[in-house]
Design an enzyme around this catalytic site. Sequence first.
Site, PDB file in Angstrom:
ATOM      1  N   LYS A 216     -79.816 -16.124  14.941  1.00  0.00           N
ATOM      2  CA  LYS A 216     -80.287 -14.766  14.669  1.00  0.00           C
ATOM      3  C   LYS A 216     -81.818 -14.719  14.657  1.00  0.00           C
ATOM      4  O   LYS A 216     -82.435 -13.882  15.305  1.00  0.00           O
ATOM      5  CB  LYS A 216     -79.736 -14.276  13.328  1.00  0.00           C
ATOM      6  CG  LYS A 216     -80.101 -12.823  13.021  1.00  0.00           C
ATOM      7  CD  LYS A 216     -79.647 -12.396  11.632  1.00  0.00           C
ATOM      8  CE  LYS A 216     -78.160 -12.273  11.523  1.00  0.00           C
ATOM      9  NZ  LYS A 216     -77.723 -11.687  10.239  1.00  0.00           N
ATOM     10  N   GLU A 222     -81.934 -26.813  13.063  1.00  0.00           N
ATOM     11  CA  GLU A 222     -81.010 -27.617  13.866  1.00  0.00           C
ATOM     12  C   GLU A 222     -80.823 -27.024  15.260  1.00  0.00           C
ATOM     13  O   GLU A 222     -80.831 -27.748  16.263  1.00  0.00           O
ATOM     14  CB  GLU A 222     -79.644 -27.704  13.161  1.00  0.00           C
ATOM     15  CG  GLU A 222     -79.658 -28.398  11.812  1.00  0.00           C
ATOM     16  CD  GLU A 222     -79.827 -27.436  10.654  1.00  0.00           C
ATOM     17  OE1 GLU A 222     -79.469 -27.804   9.528  1.00  0.00           O
ATOM     18  OE2 GLU A 222     -80.346 -26.309  10.875  1.00  0.00           O
ATOM     19  N   ARG A 277     -70.724 -16.181   9.093  1.00  0.00           N
ATOM     20  CA  ARG A 277     -69.310 -16.587   9.150  1.00  0.00           C
ATOM     21  C   ARG A 277     -68.407 -15.455   9.618  1.00  0.00           C
ATOM     22  O   ARG A 277     -67.197 -15.638   9.747  1.00  0.00           O
ATOM     23  CB  ARG A 277     -68.864 -17.128   7.798  1.00  0.00           C
ATOM     24  CG  ARG A 277     -69.091 -16.203   6.608  1.00  0.00           C
ATOM     25  CD  ARG A 277     -68.931 -16.984   5.302  1.00  0.00           C
ATOM     26  NE  ARG A 277     -69.286 -16.223   4.114  1.00  0.00           N
ATOM     27  CZ  ARG A 277     -70.512 -16.044   3.658  1.00  0.00           C
ATOM     28  NH1 ARG A 277     -71.548 -16.542   4.337  1.00  0.00           N
ATOM     29  NH2 ARG A 277     -70.736 -15.387   2.543  1.00  0.00           N
ATOM     30  N   GLU A 362     -67.786 -20.800   1.706  1.00  0.00           N
ATOM     31  CA  GLU A 362     -69.150 -20.255   1.690  1.00  0.00           C
ATOM     32  C   GLU A 362     -69.143 -18.865   1.059  1.00  0.00           C
ATOM     33  O   GLU A 362     -70.120 -18.455   0.438  1.00  0.00           O
ATOM     34  CB  GLU A 362     -69.723 -20.190   3.106  1.00  0.00           C
ATOM     35  CG  GLU A 362     -71.227 -19.915   3.122  1.00  0.00           C
ATOM     36  CD  GLU A 362     -71.854 -20.133   4.495  1.00  0.00           C
ATOM     37  OE1 GLU A 362     -72.259 -21.285   4.766  1.00  0.00           O
ATOM     38  OE2 GLU A 362     -71.920 -19.186   5.285  1.00  0.00           O
ATOM     39  N   HIS A 393     -47.656 -36.652   8.732  1.00  0.00           N
ATOM     40  CA  HIS A 393     -47.679 -38.109   8.645  1.00  0.00           C
ATOM     41  C   HIS A 393     -48.968 -38.615   8.006  1.00  0.00           C
ATOM     42  O   HIS A 393     -49.253 -39.816   8.064  1.00  0.00           O
ATOM     43  CB  HIS A 393     -47.497 -38.716  10.038  1.00  0.00           C
ATOM     44  CG  HIS A 393     -46.153 -38.448  10.622  1.00  0.00           C
ATOM     45  ND1 HIS A 393     -45.098 -39.317  10.508  1.00  0.00           N
ATOM     46  CD2 HIS A 393     -45.671 -37.366  11.290  1.00  0.00           C
ATOM     47  CE1 HIS A 393     -44.030 -38.798  11.099  1.00  0.00           C
ATOM     48  NE2 HIS A 393     -44.357 -37.613  11.588  1.00  0.00           N
ATOM     49  N   LYS A 515     -81.594 -27.643   2.641  1.00  0.00           N
ATOM     50  CA  LYS A 515     -82.449 -27.396   3.816  1.00  0.00           C
ATOM     51  C   LYS A 515     -83.917 -27.468   3.446  1.00  0.00           C
ATOM     52  O   LYS A 515     -84.740 -28.045   4.166  1.00  0.00           O
ATOM     53  CB  LYS A 515     -82.151 -26.012   4.390  1.00  0.00           C
ATOM     54  CG  LYS A 515     -80.864 -25.895   5.182  1.00  0.00           C
ATOM     55  CD  LYS A 515     -80.794 -24.479   5.734  1.00  0.00           C
ATOM     56  CE  LYS A 515     -79.599 -24.279   6.626  1.00  0.00           C
ATOM     57  NZ  LYS A 515     -79.561 -22.916   7.182  1.00  0.00           N
TER      58      LYS A 515
END
Length: 552
Positions: A216, A222, A277, A362, A393, A515
Amino acid sequence: MPGFAQAMELPAWKTLQEHHEKLGRGMVLKTEFEKDPQRYEKYSRTFHNEADGSDTIFDFSKNFLTEETLPNLVQLAKEAKLEELRDEMFKGEKINFTEKRAVYHVALRNVKNEKMEVDGKSVVEGVNEVLEHMKEFSEQVRSGEWKGYTGKPIDTIVNIGIGGSDLGPVMVSEALKPYGKEGMKLHFVSNIDGTHIAEALKDSNPETTLFLIASKTFTTAETTTNANTAKQWFLKSAKEQDIAKHFVALSTNTSEVEKFGIDSKNMFGFSDWVGGRYSVWSAIGLSVCLYIGYDNFHEFLAGANAMDHHFRTAPLEQNIPVIGGLLSVWYSDFFGAQTHLVAPFDQYMSRFPAYLQQLSMESNGKAITRSGDYVKYTTGPIVFGEPCTNAQHSFFQLLHQGTKLIPTDFIMAAESHNPVENNKHQKMLASNYFAQAEALMIGKTPEQVKAEGAADDLVPHKVFLGNRPTTSILAQKITPGTLGALIAYYEHLTFTEGAIWNINSYDQWGVELGKALAKGIQKELDDAGTTSAHDSSTNSLINAFKKMGGFA
């Protein structure tokens, strides 16, 4: 915010406490079914999806529900002002009060163009403009009209983002793989670990690769680091002016986008009322749109819109996401459940639990109420899951015979996209879907174990207590419309939880501290010599890392 009480101070909460004490451990699901042959009819709900014309069954009957429980839970929702909060969200009011923002991802899938406003200004036109841009661009790329710098069509998409700019597109593109364009490769890069971008680039050709930079602000550390690495790789073969044909931005920061070398015409924006999200419905979903085509992407939006309409209009006791959210509160705060398992019986939905982890944890991993007080109850269950039958399993042993209560959602589609061997695989998959829910409910008694011929010393080890609650979701087929509705179901379930717990489900300040500290430490890693700015553990580990990596 005044007018909202701690949940446990509400009269309905106290009624539920009394109801729970009365119910205690005495409620046995197996017995409830024996007593009431109509239990399934009472506690299952069917959602009709206008987007694809299909029905999806949500079977809540294997949950700890009695004729008293659901009315009491619904009363709790009313006292917590769930309906008012829901209506405020759909009106574009700023229910994310800590950031003074509307929460309006529902406007991104407003396929019927109903009136939707923020601050008295219509958002419909802006949303449609971006969708039209996505349609035009995706059709150019998919048809081969959009060419790379050497005149070759695009055959590889690399989406570079993190968090919601990655998890949503990854999950949806994998879940809808049967609708994907044949021959088109997709890579999603999110991790700052250099391995992630390196592996994607190994499988890409600079002449035929399109990079989508999803950020944005276009300043996310990152994402911009990975984007610049991709850019340098590209420029080993191409020239600066060629960037415009191979890089597009999913962003709102025009100056940073242009500084990077991307033509602002190839920039897809979205508003600040779109949380990360919840952003797969926006321009962040461009990778999905490119892969499955605009018509399928539109059906995906329409499926979510159909669930939005149900959530907005259905009475609470019939409201499927509301019931799901209320059950989550019921288990978290009255039965002490700390986790929630989501297990899709569908290999294409392998990333669905990871997507829900961000959506749920979050959103509701909060301990402060709207009025600024520390909560007096549990919020935010730990969500986990893997596709079945492989999961059976691994961790299903804990579900069946462990000491923890783990409410579980099982998801299945009647129709497979791959009906191999005359649906033999699908029927075997379905047999496990039905059996797991039944086994978790009925268990196995010592008498049954003995009747099977088990030695006396083995009997306790082969007993299953049962009485473990599950919700079974059975769809016709995982189409774009069905998937859209299913995601929206979990979004509104999460909204319901947050409303009851009286927390802001739409900020995420907890993401920021790590961060911020990382920025300072990164400077220390670039500097020669040792560091002493932290506690002894952190100092020692930083100095050891610098020495071991040859960075000292």
